[in-house]
Scaffold this active site. Structure first.
Site, PDB file in Angstrom:
ATOM      1  N   VAL A  30      42.603  34.751  43.522  1.00 35.50           N
ATOM      2  CA  VAL A  30      42.483  36.127  44.013  1.00 35.50           C
ATOM      3  C   VAL A  30      41.041  36.420  44.422  1.00 35.50           C
ATOM      4  O   VAL A  30      40.790  37.060  45.454  1.00 35.50           O
ATOM      5  CB  VAL A  30      42.950  37.119  42.927  1.00 35.50           C
ATOM      6  CG1 VAL A  30      42.638  38.554  43.336  1.00 35.50           C
ATOM      7  CG2 VAL A  30      44.448  36.955  42.676  1.00 35.50           C
ATOM      8  N   ASP A  65      38.562  44.506  44.062  1.00 30.98           N
ATOM      9  CA  ASP A  65      37.726  43.415  43.570  1.00 30.98           C
ATOM     10  C   ASP A  65      37.894  43.193  42.073  1.00 30.98           C
ATOM     11  O   ASP A  65      37.643  42.105  41.573  1.00 30.98           O
ATOM     12  CB  ASP A  65      36.256  43.728  43.899  1.00 30.98           C
ATOM     13  CG  ASP A  65      35.320  42.605  43.495  1.00 30.98           C
ATOM     14  OD1 ASP A  65      35.609  41.451  43.857  1.00 30.98           O
ATOM     15  OD2 ASP A  65      34.331  42.867  42.800  1.00 30.98           O
ATOM     16  N   ASP A  68      40.971  40.474  40.007  1.00 32.55           N
ATOM     17  CA  ASP A  68      40.822  39.163  39.360  1.00 32.55           C
ATOM     18  C   ASP A  68      40.376  39.308  37.911  1.00 32.55           C
ATOM     19  O   ASP A  68      40.822  38.567  37.036  1.00 32.55           O
ATOM     20  CB  ASP A  68      39.852  38.280  40.141  1.00 32.55           C
ATOM     21  CG  ASP A  68      38.514  38.967  40.398  1.00 32.55           C
ATOM     22  OD1 ASP A  68      38.368  40.150  40.034  1.00 32.55           O
ATOM     23  OD2 ASP A  68      37.623  38.316  40.967  1.00 32.55           O
ATOM     24  N   GLY A  69      39.515  40.289  37.651  1.00 35.08           N
ATOM     25  CA  GLY A  69      39.068  40.531  36.281  1.00 35.08           C
ATOM     26  C   GLY A  69      40.199  41.025  35.388  1.00 35.08           C
ATOM     27  O   GLY A  69      40.317  40.613  34.224  1.00 35.08           O
ATOM     28  N   ASP A  90      30.631  37.597  45.700  1.00 39.65           N
ATOM     29  CA  ASP A  90      30.244  38.951  46.103  1.00 39.65           C
ATOM     30  C   ASP A  90      29.070  38.908  47.078  1.00 39.65           C
ATOM     31  O   ASP A  90      28.974  39.715  48.008  1.00 39.65           O
ATOM     32  CB  ASP A  90      29.845  39.788  44.881  1.00 39.65           C
ATOM     33  CG  ASP A  90      31.049  40.350  44.147  1.00 39.65           C
ATOM     34  OD1 ASP A  90      32.163  40.319  44.719  1.00 39.65           O
ATOM     35  OD2 ASP A  90      30.876  40.812  43.005  1.00 39.65           O
TER      36      ASP A  90
END
Length: 203
Positions: A30, A65, A68-69, A90
């Protein structure tokens, strides 16, 4: 501002994160896909004058963004590698955004002043995180500064979108100028912070 939006998006995207994990999609995949989308949008749409479309696509992927975390935490797979990959990619996304604007202004946009300011933001935008990373690599801290990444990104995307819907391009020129100044100040602040820590350690 962007960080607050990301907090909201984290809650919204948790169900999507669960679906992707069940389908065997990894957080790293991702991260890479999102970065590629931002880079393609910035380097394809901006130079061809599609400022609004490019900004909408970039903003969508910038706000997701944190997906994924969220996936990594839900799967219990948070790691230093994931953080490193996310932070490194990033930089690619940020560089692509300002590079796309540089190509537009020096090309069809025909505005060398704005192009020069976008180029300054591109260069300084790489120095700001490097100063912090280098300081931390030497055992010090340099997290100070008035130009945080999220704020810089929100400002340039907002200004670009406004110009994309027909407002005067001077808006983006002014924002780029302010971002260049703020980034330069941030670099100086981080250098001064490290210098003070070196002096304190030597005394």
């Amino acid at each position: 501002m962007l960080n607050r939006l990301r907090g909201f998006m984290t809650r919204v995207m948790t169900p999507l994160a669960d679906v992707l994990l069940k389908r065997g999609v990894s957080p790293d995949a991702v991260t890479i896909a999102g970065t590629l989308a931002v880079v393609v949008a910035a380097l394809w749409l901006y130079p061809t004058g599609h400022l609004l479309a490019g900004t909408l696509l970039i903003a969508a992927f910038a706000l997701t963004d944190s997906l994924d975390g969220v996936m990594a935490r839900r799967a219990g797979r948070s790691s230093s590698w994931g953080a490193f990959l996310d932070s490194t990619l990033d930089r690619f996304g940020d560089a692509a955004i300002f590079s796309g604007l540089v190509l537009w202004f020096f090309g069809r946009g025909d505005d060398t002043l704005a192009g020069g300011l976008a180029l300054a933001c591109l260069v300084l935008g790489s120095v700001v995180p490097y100063a912090r990373a280098r300081a931390e690599g030497l055992g010090m801290t340099a997290s100070v500064g008035i130009a945080e990444r999220a704020d810089r990104l929100a400002a340039v995307l907002t200004a670009t979108a406004l110009v994309g819907i027909g407002l005067p391009s001077v808006i983006l020129t002014v924002v780029l100028g302010l971002l260049a100044i703020a980034s330069a100040i941030t670099v100086v602040q981080r250098m001064a912070t490290v210098r003070e820590q070196v002096r304190a350690a030597a005394s």
